[in-house]
Design a protein around this motif. Structure first.
Motif, PDB file in Angstrom:
ATOM      1  N   PHE A 440       0.845  -1.188   0.000  1.00 36.71           N
ATOM      2  CA  PHE A 440       0.000   0.000   0.000  1.00 36.71           C
ATOM      3  C   PHE A 440       0.892   1.256   0.000  1.00 36.71           C
ATOM      4  O   PHE A 440       1.900   1.327   0.745  1.00 36.71           O
ATOM      5  N   ASP A 441       0.516   2.246  -0.788  1.00 34.03           N
ATOM      6  CA  ASP A 441       1.310   3.470  -0.833  1.00 34.03           C
ATOM      7  C   ASP A 441       1.197   4.249   0.467  1.00 34.03           C
ATOM      8  O   ASP A 441       2.178   4.716   1.023  1.00 34.03           O
ATOM      9  N   GLY A 442      -0.005   4.344   0.932  1.00 31.43           N
ATOM     10  CA  GLY A 442      -0.222   5.067   2.185  1.00 31.43           C
ATOM     11  C   GLY A 442      -0.493   4.114   3.342  1.00 31.43           C
ATOM     12  O   GLY A 442       0.128   3.061   3.462  1.00 31.43           O
ATOM     13  N   GLU A 443      -1.476   4.512   4.119  1.00 31.31           N
ATOM     14  CA  GLU A 443      -1.838   3.669   5.276  1.00 31.31           C
ATOM     15  C   GLU A 443      -2.635   2.467   4.797  1.00 31.31           C
ATOM     16  O   GLU A 443      -3.518   2.586   3.956  1.00 31.31           O
ATOM     17  N   SER A 444      -2.298   1.280   5.341  1.00 32.74           N
ATOM     18  CA  SER A 444      -2.984   0.042   4.941  1.00 32.74           C
ATOM     19  C   SER A 444      -4.399   0.042   5.511  1.00 32.74           C
ATOM     20  O   SER A 444      -4.722   0.784   6.439  1.00 32.74           O
ATOM     21  N   SER A 445      -5.232  -0.860   4.976  1.00 32.98           N
ATOM     22  CA  SER A 445      -6.630  -0.905   5.404  1.00 32.98           C
ATOM     23  C   SER A 445      -6.752  -1.346   6.860  1.00 32.98           C
ATOM     24  O   SER A 445      -5.904  -2.084   7.387  1.00 32.98           O
ATOM     25  N   GLN A 446      -7.821  -0.865   7.473  1.00 28.84           N
ATOM     26  CA  GLN A 446      -8.054  -1.188   8.900  1.00 28.84           C
ATOM     27  C   GLN A 446      -8.258  -2.692   9.095  1.00 28.84           C
ATOM     28  O   GLN A 446      -7.854  -3.258  10.117  1.00 28.84           O
ATOM     29  N   GLU A 447      -8.892  -3.353   8.098  1.00 26.99           N
ATOM     30  CA  GLU A 447      -9.153  -4.797   8.227  1.00 26.99           C
ATOM     31  C   GLU A 447      -7.842  -5.584   8.299  1.00 26.99           C
ATOM     32  O   GLU A 447      -7.717  -6.543   9.064  1.00 26.99           O
ATOM     33  N   ILE A 448      -6.845  -5.172   7.498  1.00 26.46           N
ATOM     34  CA  ILE A 448      -5.554  -5.878   7.516  1.00 26.46           C
ATOM     35  C   ILE A 448      -4.884  -5.702   8.868  1.00 26.46           C
ATOM     36  O   ILE A 448      -4.342  -6.649   9.458  1.00 26.46           O
ATOM     37  N   GLN A 449      -4.927  -4.481   9.399  1.00 30.80           N
ATOM     38  CA  GLN A 449      -4.293  -4.235  10.706  1.00 30.80           C
ATOM     39  C   GLN A 449      -4.975  -5.056  11.809  1.00 30.80           C
ATOM     40  O   GLN A 449      -4.321  -5.642  12.674  1.00 30.80           O
ATOM     41  N   LYS A 450      -6.334  -5.074  11.736  1.00 26.47           N
ATOM     42  CA  LYS A 450      -7.055  -5.866  12.751  1.00 26.47           C
ATOM     43  C   LYS A 450      -6.738  -7.354  12.614  1.00 26.47           C
ATOM     44  O   LYS A 450      -6.566  -8.072  13.613  1.00 26.47           O
ATOM     45  N   THR A 451      -6.691  -7.818  11.363  1.00 26.84           N
ATOM     46  CA  THR A 451      -6.392  -9.244  11.126  1.00 26.84           C
ATOM     47  C   THR A 451      -5.002  -9.590  11.660  1.00 26.84           C
ATOM     48  O   THR A 451      -4.798 -10.627  12.297  1.00 26.84           O
ATOM     49  N   GLN A 452      -4.047  -8.677  11.409  1.00 33.81           N
ATOM     50  CA  GLN A 452      -2.692  -8.936  11.885  1.00 33.81           C
ATOM     51  C   GLN A 452      -2.643  -8.965  13.411  1.00 33.81           C
ATOM     52  O   GLN A 452      -1.960  -9.796  14.017  1.00 33.81           O
ATOM     53  N   ALA A 453      -3.414  -8.093  14.028  1.00 35.31           N
ATOM     54  CA  ALA A 453      -3.458  -8.067  15.506  1.00 35.31           C
ATOM     55  C   ALA A 453      -4.079  -9.352  16.056  1.00 35.31           C
ATOM     56  O   ALA A 453      -3.611  -9.923  17.044  1.00 35.31           O
TER      57      ALA A 453
END
Length: 615
Positions: A440-453
């Motif tokens: 991703f060029d900017g900030e990644s999607s919230q779903e990916i961050q939540k999934t990673q957490a």
């Protein structure tokens, strides 16, 4: 680790098919010996001689497993029938002697007598076609089973070509009778097995013959045997990595015996579920663990049933022994009373003039003897009761130790699976998500961050669970550091644990796990019951012995109370130390704290043994 389990059960399933085949064969053979084959019934119908009665005697000895005596008499009868030219009796006797050698695993000798019987049988058919016309039309069971027995012995001797020759003779026969069809199905099944284990691995032939065995057993209606044959076909697919097809056939096998509760069906289902789990694991289907859990549950229920049977047997034997003792005591008292009355009568007649003196002596003598007898009987009964209690106690200790060993093995296995498989998969998924975020060029999607957490949290929980099952510090660094780690973890402002270790090194891994579990159980008791403020754990190696001292300043307890003797935790610890040839000493009084000392012989760490570690 999972691969090792799968391979074990893969070979187990084929072992069950062969064992089932041999068990069916044993039942058929027993049935023939009891009810007699068509050939024997015809011969008996036309004969009423000493020889046939001699054969029946040998047959009864065989059924009672008195093989030596049966063989001795069988050889004599064979010699007699040969001299008398009684071909029919010779055929029966050759077969029976072959059965005896097969049962005692003298396979080469067994082959000799089976082949002699076949040779006589086929010679009679060729020489007297009219006399054996009816037998040929029906294809006599004795002939079909004799072919199968000969093929089976070659199979056991790993002479595949010879085994195939006799199995093929069976499958070429035009058979319609249900019993003989079952023998034919067994021949197909064993041919499938031979092609499966051949050097060339002819899976097509193995599949072809397995399907034919299944079809026959389906028509016969024997669901358990049909399920076994279907599972053998599934194993062929499993070996070829056709996991979905293997899974479907295992499920078909399970559906046939789903409602069966007998031990044989349960053992089949345990293995079927295990192999389904392996197939689904290779398909990357998470439901694999559900089937593995079903397999473990069935295995646990079988173990529990076995333990109940053992305890019931001990209890039954105990009651039978007590009843025998009671009967013997009553009989002994009766005999003693009769002897005493006879003696009294004789003395009364001879010494009538001295009746008062003699009566006094008799009464005194009688009471003295009765008291001595009661003392002896009481002493004997006490000794026997002590022996029985000792046997019961030893049996219970063995059962308890086996249960604890099983739990430790299962915990270690589950911990290794969680670490080596599940944790690795979660870490891999987390890495892929991290790589995705970078795209991703900017900030990644919230779903990916939540999934990673979520994956990170799951990975941590899996790691914590594996550590709780088996301490990684124990496996990596040994007993001293593992105990210090536990003490540090459980110490707080209200309770402090201190650990002292002298000359502690690395020992045998199983020995370290057992000692660690014992100490952990003692620590749990302190946490739950002692209300202590300080606790001390001392470890010391001296004279090839490990001394463990665990003490606290808590409320203590009375070692003479019933709650002490009934405590499951302390009983398990005592059983474990007993099996390790160690000594357990408990000193405690109410409000004075508790001191528990354990001394066990050390099992040193073996050289060149790779330790399993869970990080």
């Amino acid at each position: 680790m999972f691969i090792r389990l799968q391979l074990i059960h893969f070979f187990i399933i084929w072992g069950i098919i062969l064992t089932s085949s041999h068990k069916s064969y044993a039942i058929t053979q027993s049935s023939n010996l009891q009810n007699s084959s068509y050939y024997y019934q015809q011969y008996k119908k036309d004969t009423d001689s000493i020889d046939i009665r001699g054969y029946e005697l040998i047959r009864s000895l065989y059924l009672k497993n008195e093989y030596s005596l049966a063989l001795k008499k069988g050889l004599v009868l064979l010699d007699t029938s040969t001299k008398n030219g009684s071909t029919e009796l010779s055929i029966l006797t050759y077969t029976l002697i072959g059965d005896i050698f097969e049962k005692t695993r003298s396979y080469e000798k067994s082959l000799k007598y089976y082949k002699n019987s076949l040779e006589l049988y086929e010679t009679e058919i060729n020489d007297k076609p009219q006399a054996y016309n009816n037998a040929l039309k029906k294809i006599d069971s004795n002939y079909v089973e004799l072919l199968f027995k000969t093929g089976s012995v070659y199979h056991k001797l790993a002479k595949s070509d010879s085994a195939k020759y006799y199995y093929n003779k069976i499958i070429k026969l035009n058979i319609v009778d249900q019993h003989k069809l079952f023998v034919k199905a067994k021949a197909f099944n064993n041919l499938s097995n031979l092609y499966f284990y051949s050097k060339e691995k002819d899976f097509d032939k193995a599949e072809e013959y397995a399907l034919k065995a299944i079809e026959i057993k389906k028509n016969i209606g024997d669901k358990i045997s049909q399920a076994a044959s279907i599972a053998s076909l599934a194993s062929v697919y499993l070996e070829q990595n056709k996991y979905e097809k293997a899974r479907q056939y295992y499920l078909k096998a399970i559906n046939l015996i789903e409602k069966n509760k007998d031990g044989k069906s349960l053992r089949f289902k345990e293995v079927f579920y295990d192999n389904i789990s392996w197939a689904m694991y290779n398909q990357k289907k998470y439901q694999a663990y559900n089937y593995l859990d079903k397999s473990f549950n069935i295995r646990d229920s079988l173990r529990e049933a076995e333990m109940k049977d053992i305890l019931l047997k001990i209890e039954t034997n105990h009651k039978e022994n007590l009843e025998k003792e009671k009967t013997a005591l009553v009989e002994e008292q009766r005999k003693l009373k009769e002897a005493q009355e006879a003696k009294t009568s004789m003395l009364f007649g001879v010494l009538s003039l001295l009746v008062l003196i003699v009566s006094g002596v008799i009464v005194y003598n009688y009471k003295l003897r009765q008291r001595n007898l009661r003392l002896k009987l009481s002493e004997s009964k006490l000794i026997q009761q002590q022996n029985i209690e000792k046997l019961k106690s030893e049996a219970q200790i063995k059962i308890l130790n086996a249960t604890i060993d099983g739990k430790e093995t299962e915990r270690k296995l589950i911990a290794e699976i969680l670490h080596d498989n599940v944790s690795a998969l979660l870490s891999s998924a987390n890495m892929h998500l991290s790589a995705t975020k970078k795209q991703f060029d900017g900030e990644s999607s919230q779903e990916i961050q939540k999934t990673q957490a979520i994956i990170s949290e799951a990975s941590q929980k899996v790691r914590d669970l594996s550590h709780n099952l088996v301490s990684s510090i124990l496996l990596k660094f040994g007993l001293e550091y593992a105990i210090k780690d536990v003490a540090k973890k459980y110490s707080n402002s209200e309770l402090t644990f201190k650990v002292s270790a002298q000359n502690i090194s690395r020992y045998n891994q199983e020995f370290e796990i057992k000692i660690f579990n014992v100490i952990q159980e003692l620590i749990n008791n302190i946490l739950k019951h002692s209300k202590a403020k300080h606790a001390q754990i001392n470890l010391k190696e001296e004279n090839n012995q490990l001394t463990v001292l665990v003490k606290d300043d808590g409320v203590g307890f009375s070692t003479s109370s019933s709650s002490f003797s009934d405590g499951i935790g302390l009983n398990q610890i005592e059983a474990r130390i007993h099996v390790m040839n160690g000594k357990l000493t408990i000193k405690s009084k109410e409000n004075t704290g508790t001191s528990i000392k354990i001394i066990v012989p050390i099992l040193k760490k073996e050289k060149n043994i790779r330790l399993t570690s869970i990080s």
